[in-house]
Design a protein around this motif. Structure first.
Motif, PDB file in Angstrom:
ATOM      1  N   THR A 461     131.450   1.143   4.118  1.00 49.47           N
ATOM      2  CA  THR A 461     132.290   0.228   4.835  1.00 49.47           C
ATOM      3  C   THR A 461     132.405  -1.898   4.451  1.00 49.47           C
ATOM      4  OG1 THR A 461     131.615  -0.454   6.512  1.00 49.47           O
ATOM      5  CG2 THR A 461     132.017   1.240   6.558  1.00 49.47           C
ATOM      6  N   PRO A 462     132.996  -2.590   3.869  1.00 49.70           N
ATOM      7  CA  PRO A 462     132.465  -3.776   4.129  1.00 49.70           C
ATOM      8  C   PRO A 462     130.921  -4.532   5.033  1.00 49.70           C
ATOM      9  CG  PRO A 462     134.630  -3.492   3.762  1.00 49.70           C
ATOM     10  CD  PRO A 462     133.926  -2.396   3.947  1.00 49.70           C
ATOM     11  N   ALA A 463     130.941  -3.976   5.716  1.00 51.04           N
ATOM     12  CA  ALA A 463     129.929  -4.376   6.853  1.00 51.04           C
ATOM     13  C   ALA A 463     128.679  -3.914   5.888  1.00 51.04           C
ATOM     14  CB  ALA A 463     130.088  -3.629   8.218  1.00 51.04           C
ATOM     15  N   TRP A 464     128.219  -3.090   4.982  1.00 46.83           N
ATOM     16  CA  TRP A 464     127.086  -2.511   3.632  1.00 46.83           C
ATOM     17  C   TRP A 464     126.561  -3.349   2.590  1.00 46.83           C
ATOM     18  CZ3 TRP A 464     124.384   2.391   5.006  1.00 46.83           C
ATOM     19  CH2 TRP A 464     124.756   2.854   5.876  1.00 46.83           C
ATOM     20  N   THR A 465     127.908  -4.489   2.396  1.00 41.46           N
ATOM     21  CA  THR A 465     128.276  -5.321   1.223  1.00 41.46           C
ATOM     22  C   THR A 465     126.509  -6.085   0.738  1.00 41.46           C
ATOM     23  OG1 THR A 465     129.900  -4.808   1.400  1.00 41.46           O
ATOM     24  CG2 THR A 465     129.552  -6.587  -0.361  1.00 41.46           C
ATOM     25  N   PRO A 466     125.931  -6.231   2.260  1.00 43.57           N
ATOM     26  CA  PRO A 466     125.103  -6.534   2.065  1.00 43.57           C
ATOM     27  C   PRO A 466     123.502  -6.468   1.369  1.00 43.57           C
ATOM     28  CG  PRO A 466     126.465  -8.202   3.692  1.00 43.57           C
ATOM     29  CD  PRO A 466     126.795  -6.870   3.642  1.00 43.57           C
ATOM     30  N   LEU A 467     123.370  -5.038   1.538  1.00 47.84           N
ATOM     31  CA  LEU A 467     122.886  -4.092   1.106  1.00 47.84           C
ATOM     32  C   LEU A 467     122.742  -3.678  -0.419  1.00 47.84           C
ATOM     33  CD1 LEU A 467     122.316  -1.776   4.314  1.00 47.84           C
ATOM     34  CD2 LEU A 467     121.375  -3.986   3.949  1.00 47.84           C
ATOM     35  N   PHE A 468     124.044  -4.257  -1.052  1.00 50.13           N
ATOM     36  CA  PHE A 468     124.320  -3.427  -2.604  1.00 50.13           C
ATOM     37  C   PHE A 468     122.927  -4.737  -3.539  1.00 50.13           C
ATOM     38  CE2 PHE A 468     127.207  -1.545  -0.663  1.00 50.13           C
ATOM     39  CZ  PHE A 468     127.267  -0.226  -2.198  1.00 50.13           C
ATOM     40  N   SER A 469     122.617  -5.697  -2.902  1.00 53.69           N
ATOM     41  CA  SER A 469     121.988  -6.905  -3.559  1.00 53.69           C
ATOM     42  C   SER A 469     120.895  -6.460  -3.939  1.00 53.69           C
ATOM     43  CB  SER A 469     122.478  -8.390  -3.193  1.00 53.69           C
ATOM     44  OG  SER A 469     121.697  -8.270  -1.948  1.00 53.69           O
ATOM     45  N   MET A 470     120.100  -5.690  -2.679  1.00 55.93           N
ATOM     46  CA  MET A 470     118.557  -5.105  -2.960  1.00 55.93           C
ATOM     47  C   MET A 470     118.194  -4.065  -2.834  1.00 55.93           C
ATOM     48  SD  MET A 470     117.374  -6.351   1.265  1.00 55.93           S
ATOM     49  CE  MET A 470     119.153  -5.905   2.387  1.00 55.93           C
ATOM     50  N   ALA A 471     119.909  -2.862  -3.374  1.00 58.45           N
ATOM     51  CA  ALA A 471     118.939  -1.477  -3.422  1.00 58.45           C
ATOM     52  C   ALA A 471     119.197  -2.071  -5.365  1.00 58.45           C
ATOM     53  CB  ALA A 471     120.464  -0.751  -3.343  1.00 58.45           C
ATOM     54  N   SER A 472     118.673  -0.209  -5.512  1.00 59.37           N
ATOM     55  CA  SER A 472     118.854  -0.301  -7.126  1.00 59.37           C
ATOM     56  C   SER A 472     119.740   0.395  -7.770  1.00 59.37           C
ATOM     57  CB  SER A 472     117.842  -0.203  -7.732  1.00 59.37           C
ATOM     58  OG  SER A 472     116.976   1.251  -7.622  1.00 59.37           O
ATOM     59  N   GLY A 473     120.330   1.307  -6.852  1.00 62.10           N
ATOM     60  CA  GLY A 473     121.544   2.265  -6.783  1.00 62.10           C
ATOM     61  C   GLY A 473     121.806   2.903  -5.846  1.00 62.10           C
ATOM     62  N   ILE A 474     123.419   3.765  -5.714  1.00 56.58           N
ATOM     63  CA  ILE A 474     123.487   4.297  -5.055  1.00 56.58           C
ATOM     64  C   ILE A 474     124.153   5.292  -5.189  1.00 56.58           C
ATOM     65  CG2 ILE A 474     125.803   3.805  -2.787  1.00 56.58           C
ATOM     66  CD1 ILE A 474     124.110   1.770  -3.125  1.00 56.58           C
ATOM     67  N   VAL A 475     123.132   6.379  -3.708  1.00 57.33           N
ATOM     68  CA  VAL A 475     124.317   7.695  -3.411  1.00 57.33           C
ATOM     69  C   VAL A 475     125.252   8.355  -2.501  1.00 57.33           C
ATOM     70  CG1 VAL A 475     123.560  10.398  -3.643  1.00 57.33           C
ATOM     71  CG2 VAL A 475     122.372   8.317  -5.380  1.00 57.33           C
ATOM     72  N   THR A 476     126.510   8.138  -2.731  1.00 58.92           N
ATOM     73  CA  THR A 476     127.224   8.648  -1.055  1.00 58.92           C
ATOM     74  C   THR A 476     127.348   9.987  -1.104  1.00 58.92           C
ATOM     75  OG1 THR A 476     129.296   7.982  -1.941  1.00 58.92           O
ATOM     76  CG2 THR A 476     127.662   6.508  -0.463  1.00 58.92           C
ATOM     77  N   GLU A 477     127.912  10.547   0.320  1.00 54.96           N
ATOM     78  CA  GLU A 477     128.412  12.148   0.154  1.00 54.96           C
ATOM     79  C   GLU A 477     129.504  11.514   0.156  1.00 54.96           C
ATOM     80  OE1 GLU A 477     126.879  13.448   3.704  1.00 54.96           O
ATOM     81  OE2 GLU A 477     124.781  13.361   3.518  1.00 54.96           O
ATOM     82  N   THR A 478     130.716  11.067   0.107  1.00 54.95           N
ATOM     83  CA  THR A 478     132.065  11.053   0.143  1.00 54.95           C
ATOM     84  C   THR A 478     132.451   9.845  -0.513  1.00 54.95           C
ATOM     85  OG1 THR A 478     132.000   9.547   1.957  1.00 54.95           O
ATOM     86  CG2 THR A 478     131.983  11.990   2.770  1.00 54.95           C
ATOM     87  N   GLY A 479     133.900   9.858  -0.876  1.00 51.78           N
ATOM     88  CA  GLY A 479     134.720   8.022  -1.632  1.00 51.78           C
ATOM     89  C   GLY A 479     134.965   9.513  -3.266  1.00 51.78           C
ATOM     90  N   GLY A 480     134.869   9.002  -3.981  1.00 49.53           N
ATOM     91  CA  GLY A 480     135.821   8.270  -5.114  1.00 49.53           C
ATOM     92  C   GLY A 480     135.780   7.236  -6.050  1.00 49.53           C
TER      93      GLY A 480
END
Length: 526
Positions: A461-480
């Protein structure tokens, strides 16, 4: 016209839950369980609020004289599980609706203008009214106000959807299956609410690093104790004031769309943990993120223009202009959805506190397992047993696995099977990256994420966004491709694959994986 029909939801363990279809002929459409927004079963109060709030939702669409897309008209509740309709209306009906959407967008300049001038002010007003509502107020009025404000975000989404479909249609003949991702890439960039908060978190982390006492306490690992200790540390006064200002500014924002989730004001250790995560890991600067996003947009625009015949270039430019501010609207919509959910939760907690004071329940949050008939009028005085029974039932529901699809499934091609060491999902953000998987179950676990890690989770959710500047990639179980992790990953220029079934179970924490965001694959090592 006959009334809605009854049906039964059958879970994987054989549990059967009877329910009624939300409107006549709803059974003839395909409905998909919306785990992206409501991964847990709804509590009794959430179910009641949704059913009671529909008049407010209808008012939101009637005021702007638009008909909602099928996915937003009604959500289907099957037991405590929420499903969204994926079957569209007939082409004739869609053509009439699209004409009206374009007229509304033109009146305000484009979808961004509509959001800024019309929808956002209304949802802000609804949030303010809910925040100022005391615990003695009618929950029926609150339910309608919540739905009214929430659907203001959907009216804006409808305008974006209509223009996006035209852009996809224009690109499909030339770009084929790559058209959808190109269409999203050419509309990215610009300021947005989620990234703005990420910047505020990053600035607090910088301030912490520059204040030795703060840096030392934040590195201790015990976020609750560290936060309390900082309030008694004279040299931390500037940091504490800035942190309190952050919580005051965004305190009503929930962690997600579910009313069981606390707000930052209730649990300030949540934003505090994000600051700690930034302190310990190297994050990308806002300037670099802006440059990455702009580069992706330029490359996608060049790709699109190279694929399209020259006589279609003007049409392409016109539709892209209509979608100017796309990400800002999408993330603004998500931000205010979090806020209005937090404000409704706050009202419920105020009402619950009154029930606690009267000795009818033990905790204010227990109200989530009640409905108004339980405590209004001549209702039972002591509601502890009711709360206990429904709470236990809800915990039982959390263990159930309901079907992903109900109604009449649409025929769809079966995805090709991958290799045993390869997981498949939906392409969300281009690029390839190899790194250790870090499985997180909530943004408060962000201190475990280190620079270079690949974030693996059920959904963000938007509450996770600050973690994106540290991650090198993203994998989620849901979404499009239009989900929060997909949009945010593109803005941050990192590879992402979404809708990877059971990713958090099939990938081990710390396991080396390779994410190919363009192909929609996750390769496992070891």
């Amino acid at each position: 016209m006959t009334g809605p029909a009854s049906s039964i939801l059958r879970c994987d363990d054989g549990t059967e839950l009877p329910f009624e279809w939300v409107y006549p002929d709803a059974e003839q459409s395909e409905w998909i369980r919306d785990r992206s927004h409501w991964p847990q079963p709804l509590t009794p109060m959430e179910v009641w609020l949704r059913q009671a709030g529909w008049p407010g939702a209808d008012r939101a669409w009637a005021e702007v004289e638009m008909e909602p897309p099928a996915i937003f008209y009604r959500f289907q509740l099957a037991g405590p599980f929420l499903y969204a309709r994926t079957s569209p209306y007939t082409l004739d009906r869609l053509a009439v609706m699209a004409k009206r959407y374009r007229a509304v967008a033109r009146r305000y300049g484009n979808a961004q203008g509509f959001w800024q001038q019309y929808a956002q002010p209304r949802i802000e007003a609804a949030c303010a009214q809910l925040a100022n509502t005391d615990g003695d107020a009618s929950l029926q009025s609150a339910a309608e106000l919540w739905a009214y404000g929430f659907h203001q975000t959907f009216t804006s989404s409808a305008l974006l959807m209509e223009a996006s479909l035209r852009l996809n249609g224009l690109l499909t003949e030339s770009a084929g299956t790559d058209a959808a991702l190109i269409a999203l890439e050419v509309t990215q960039g610009g300021d947005n609410a989620s990234q703005a908060i990420d910047g505020e978190i990053g600035e607090l982390a910088r301030l912490a690093r520059e204040t030795p006492a703060v840096a030392r306490l934040l590195a201790s690992g015990a976020t609750g104790e560290a936060l309390e200790s900082l309030r008694h540390e004279p040299t931390a006064a500037t940091f504490v004031a800035a942190f309190d200002a952050l919580v005051e500014k965004h305190g009503s924002r929930s962690q997600g769309w579910e009313l069981v989730l606390p707000t930052w004001r209730e649990r300030p250790t949540m934003p505090f943990s994000l600051i700690c995560a930034h302190l310990e890991s190297e994050s990308v600067s806002p300037e670099e993120l802006t440059a990455r996003s702009a580069a992706i947009r330029r490359a996608a625009t060049e790709r699109a223009l190279g694929l399209l015949p020259e006589d279609k270039h003007a049409d392409f430019a016109r539709i892209v202009a209509e979608l100017d501010g796309y990400v800002g609207v999408r993330e603004g919509r998500a931000y205010w959805q979090m806020v209005i959910s937090g404000e409704v939760r706050g009202l419920l907690l105020r009402k619950g506190a009154g029930l606690v004071q009267d000795g009818r329940i033990d905790r204010a949050e227990d109200i989530l397992f009640l409905v108004p008939d339980d405590f209004e009028g001549d209702a039972v005085a002591d509601l502890r047993r009711v709360v206990a029974e429904r709470g236990a039932e809800w915990e039982r529901w959390r263990q159930l696995v309901p079907p992903d699809i109900i109604g009449t499934p649409a025929t769809a091609p079966v995805a090709a099977a991958g290799a045993p060491d390869e997981l498949r999902g939906a392409p969300a953000s281009r690029g390839q990256v190899t790194g250790p998987a870090r499985i997180l179950h909530g943004p408060e676990e962000g201190v475990r994420l280190k620079s270079g890690d690949i974030l693996v989770c059920v959904m963000t959710t938007p509450a996770w966004t600050p973690l994106f500047s540290m991650a090198s990639g993203i994998v989620t179980e849901t979404g499009g491709p239009l989900s929060h992790p997909a949009i945010t990953a593109r803005e941050y220029g990192i590879p992402a694959v979404v809708a990877v079934k059971d990713a958090t179970a099939r990938i081990r924490d710390g396991q080396m994986i390779t994410v190919d965001g363009g192909a929609g694959t996750v390769s496992l090592s070891g």
